[in-house]
Design an enzyme around this catalytic site. Sequence first.
Site, PDB file in Angstrom:
ATOM      1  CG  HIS A 117     -43.829  50.662  32.328  1.00  0.00           C
ATOM      2  ND1 HIS A 117     -44.900  51.401  32.565  1.00  0.00           N
ATOM      3  CD2 HIS A 117     -44.017  49.270  31.956  1.00  0.00           C
ATOM      4  CE1 HIS A 117     -45.965  50.373  32.262  1.00  0.00           C
ATOM      5  NE2 HIS A 117     -45.490  49.264  31.772  1.00  0.00           N
ATOM      6  CG  HIS A 118     -43.473  46.237  34.192  1.00  0.00           C
ATOM      7  ND1 HIS A 118     -44.440  47.051  35.108  1.00  0.00           N
ATOM      8  CD2 HIS A 118     -44.419  46.135  33.299  1.00  0.00           C
ATOM      9  CE1 HIS A 118     -45.395  47.157  34.731  1.00  0.00           C
ATOM     10  NE2 HIS A 118     -45.448  46.314  33.739  1.00  0.00           N
ATOM     11  CB  ALA A 119     -36.365  47.377  33.605  1.00  0.00           C
ATOM     12  CD  GLN A 158     -47.080  51.902  40.175  1.00  0.00           C
ATOM     13  OE1 GLN A 158     -46.598  50.907  40.471  1.00  0.00           O
ATOM     14  NE2 GLN A 158     -46.885  53.027  41.038  1.00  0.00           N
ATOM     15  CG  ASP A 160     -43.316  48.254  38.719  1.00  0.00           C
ATOM     16  OD1 ASP A 160     -43.505  48.017  37.310  1.00  0.00           O
ATOM     17  OD2 ASP A 160     -42.823  47.077  39.287  1.00  0.00           O
TER      18      ASP A 160
END
Length: 308
Positions: A117-119, A158, A160
């Site tokens: 989920h950070h990519a 998070q 992001d």
Amino acid sequence: MIAVVHHPDYVAVAPSPSAYRWNKNGLIRDLLLAEGDAISWHLPEAMPRAWIEAAHDPDYVTEVLSAKVPREKERRIGFVVNETVARRAPYVVGGTWLAATLALERGYAANSAGGSHHALAATGAGYCVFNDLAVAAMRLIEEGSVARVMVVDCDVHQGDGTAALTAGHPEITTYSIHAEKNFPVRKARSTLDVALPDGTDDGAYLEALETTLAPMLDRERPDIVLYQAGVDPFGGDRLGRLALSEEGLIARERLVARLMIARGIPLASTVGGGYGDDALAIARRHVTAILTLSEAYERESSGCTGRA
């Protein structure tokens, strides 16, 4: 039977140097294999480049697939993107999409990797190369499989990248419940962010999750939920700042399943984060999440009236 998506390339030799526990996916596979006939295994195909480019900049996709990612981007990712990582990345994305299609048929399915989920569009970050959640959501919408997708992110960090990549897609909504003071320092804006103080325990976490997620589900009415089931809210996690117990993590999965089942929403889960020196203990938490979620959906399909 529990529909689990897995590819041999999920289990990769760690690039050097790397602080990420690369053997985690192999341990998850082995623990699930021990469940025997309870598991229905599904082999994903690599996500076609065109679909990856629906979320990611084409130049970055080329850098990854050719294993020529600039050093500054590799530093953001947290490891070297070598040929092994380059080969693995499209299969992880394809696995989340396949888990979603299986969930639409069966109610629940799990990818034994994913949750990256950070990519972001032009770079990876935080041990994430391609954002499988964003790519899978976009493909589901564009192919007409569903009209609305929600990403529910319960990782301690998070989501992001997912929020940023899907911000221009009104058919995709994002929910993130995370430690307020944890990575990333600069947060994106999800459709709904629930930022928790350090040390939040089981009771406070579960109350915050139910009182914020349930109304959002009722408002958005997604046709499917992609679930980032990171186990790093666990109190002993090396990169977490929350204080959930193992029982609290199980209660979280039962709560998520109950909210989805009550609304008839299919659920596809991804592994997400979990960090520490004891890779087997982390893998067990991930497998417990998969088994707990599937148990709830199987009870529902068997006509059992009890709720998780």
